[in-house]
Design an enzyme around this catalytic site. Structure first.
Site, PDB file in Angstrom:
ATOM      1  N   THR A 198      79.237  58.763  20.984  1.00 24.66           N
ATOM      2  CA  THR A 198      78.550  58.152  19.851  1.00 24.66           C
ATOM      3  C   THR A 198      78.577  59.101  18.667  1.00 24.66           C
ATOM      4  O   THR A 198      78.359  60.300  18.840  1.00 24.66           O
ATOM      5  CB  THR A 198      77.068  57.918  20.214  1.00 24.66           C
ATOM      6  OG1 THR A 198      77.016  56.939  21.223  1.00 24.66           O
ATOM      7  CG2 THR A 198      76.236  57.493  19.017  1.00 24.66           C
ATOM      8  N   GLY A 228      71.694  50.207  23.809  1.00 22.19           N
ATOM      9  CA  GLY A 228      71.252  51.590  24.009  1.00 22.19           C
ATOM     10  C   GLY A 228      70.343  52.062  22.894  1.00 22.19           C
ATOM     11  O   GLY A 228      69.733  51.267  22.169  1.00 22.19           O
ATOM     12  N   THR A 249      72.712  61.439  21.064  1.00 22.30           N
ATOM     13  CA  THR A 249      73.846  60.885  21.800  1.00 22.30           C
ATOM     14  C   THR A 249      73.587  61.084  23.288  1.00 22.30           C
ATOM     15  O   THR A 249      72.777  61.926  23.671  1.00 22.30           O
ATOM     16  CB  THR A 249      75.159  61.563  21.362  1.00 22.30           C
ATOM     17  OG1 THR A 249      76.248  60.999  22.102  1.00 22.30           O
ATOM     18  CG2 THR A 249      75.130  63.059  21.580  1.00 22.30           C
ATOM     19  N   GLY A 252      71.384  56.501  26.558  1.00 26.40           N
ATOM     20  CA  GLY A 252      70.469  55.877  25.618  1.00 26.40           C
ATOM     21  C   GLY A 252      69.138  55.477  26.218  1.00 26.40           C
ATOM     22  O   GLY A 252      68.099  55.540  25.552  1.00 26.40           O
TER      23      GLY A 252
HETATM   24  N1  ASP Z   1      73.821  56.740  23.235  1.00 24.81           N
HETATM   25  C1  ASP Z   1      74.848  55.798  23.522  1.00 24.81           C
HETATM   26  C2  ASP Z   1      74.288  54.657  24.290  1.00 24.81           C
HETATM   27  O1  ASP Z   1      73.398  54.866  25.103  1.00 24.81           O
HETATM   28  C3  ASP Z   1      75.981  56.318  24.322  1.00 24.81           C
HETATM   29  C4  ASP Z   1      76.487  57.655  24.034  1.00 24.81           C
HETATM   30  O2  ASP Z   1      76.064  58.356  23.136  1.00 24.81           O
HETATM   31  O3  ASP Z   1      77.377  58.036  24.776  1.00 24.81           O
HETATM   32  O4  ASP Z   1      74.776  53.572  24.146  1.00 24.81           O
END
Ligand code: ASP
Length: 339
Positions: A198, A228, A249, A252
């Site tokens: 992300t 997320g 990130t 989530g």
């Molecule tokens: N935070 C993002 C989510 O949970 C995923 C990520 O950062 O890898 O969708």
């Protein structure tokens, strides 16, 4: 050498250079303008953001423009329409944006639209709402002139999805068996290992105003309809122009559980440095998650009103890129709690 390996090699040489610099001193300097974003692999996104900032442009335009580099990169595994799909083979995008006046906009589970961050900004500027999801978000985007893109997956996403199907039988029976040892619930996140790219970007402009943007295709092979932290103001992103900004990130669900980015900003309000504030939020996750910590990764970056910045993650391996007059898109490795 593929793109990722090349970036890794480039970033290793950057580490070698930055290793001789007093990083904490740099981090403590009174700096503006400045922009930082999650995951050094995605540092190219800082360049158009910095170009706006260095010409006296505002932080909101900078972050909105910057993160689109990742949204437009079809090779990116985890942001934009080239990203990995959900377990139904559909790419669904989440994004949010926040400015220095507490204006907020967000889209969740948006399909077939190339730049969710631009739609989020339009939600903020043109509607009386702050968040649109699914079909409604798409209808709004189309009404604003966005083109519906084809549903085809990018080459790398197709490959990843095929592997996922092979490994797990399309009926997901095997996934259901991969239980988190603490919660005894299916452990979807770990089917293909950590997969977190992300982009969260936060900036302080020459006028001293903060803004942030966060955009993602979310967890690879998530349940259809899963949202997320990334489009949720307070979780994936938060900005308080009196104090600072933070973005997240990683897993989530855990960031939402503690309202992560808001919490980081509140810790900065209590006087903690950006790094200490991120660390305290990660510790809060450790305290409250019902899940097996070793299988999670979460990273926060934060920036305060003085242009001081910092980061902290649950596990090793989280890095970020910083661009200012003195830091030319440099790589910083985050400290971490476990592992
Ligand atoms: N935070 C993002 C989510 O949970 C995923 C990520 O950062 O890898 O969708």
């Amino acid at each position: 050498m593929n793109r990722r390996e090349l970036l890794k090699t480039l970033s290793l040489s950057t580490v070698a250079v930055t290793a001789f610099k007093p990083l904490q001193a740099l981090a403590d300097s009174d700096t503006k303008p400045i922009v930082l974003s999650t995951w050094y692999d995605q540092h190219l996104a800082n360049i158009p953001a910095w170009n706006i900032l260095k010409q006296g442009g505002n932080a909101l335009d900078a972050v909105e423009t910057g993160v689109q580099v990742c949204e437009n990169d079809i090779e990116n595994c985890c942001v934009g329409l080239g990203g990995n799909p959900d377990r139904n083979g559909i790419v669904t995008l989440d994004a949010c944006i926040m400015d220095h006046k507490h204006n907020i906009g967000s889209v969740a589970a948006l399909e077939r639209i190339k730049n969710p961050i631009r739609v989020a900004r339009l939600v903020m500027e043109k509607t009386q709402h702050v968040m649109l999801a699914g079909q409604g978000a798409q209808d709004f985007a189309v009404s604003e002139g966005f083109e519906l893109q084809p549903t085809d997956l990018s080459d790398h996403a197709q490959k990843a999805f095929r592997n996922f199907q092979k490994k797990n039988d399309i009926d997901y029976i095997n996934i259901e068996k991969k239980k988190d040892t603490n919660t005894n619930k299916p452990d979807y996140f770990n089917v293909n290992g950590f997969n977190h790219d992300t982009i969260g970007m936060i900036a302080l402009d020459a006028q001293g105003n903060l803004s942030g943007a966060c955009t993602t295709s979310g967890m690879a092979f998530k349940m259809h309809g899963r949202v997320g932290d990334s489009p949720i103001i307070g979780a994936g992103l938060y900005v308080d122009n009196e104090i600072g900004a933070a973005t997240a990130t990683g897993h989530g669900e855990e960031v939402i559980r503690i309202s992560g980015s808001h919490l980081v900003v509140e810790f900065m309000r209590q006087g903690y440095s950006p790094k200490e504030a991120c660390k305290k939020a990660v510790e809060r996750i450790k305290k409250h998650t019902p899940r097996n910590l070793n299988k999670l990764q979460i990273g926060f970056i934060a920036l305060n009103k003085k242009g001081e910045f910092g980061a902290y993650s649950l596990q090793s391996g989280f890095d970020y890129a910083v661009y200012s007059a003195t830091l030319q898109n440099e790589k910083f490795d985050s400290d971490f709690l476990i592992g």
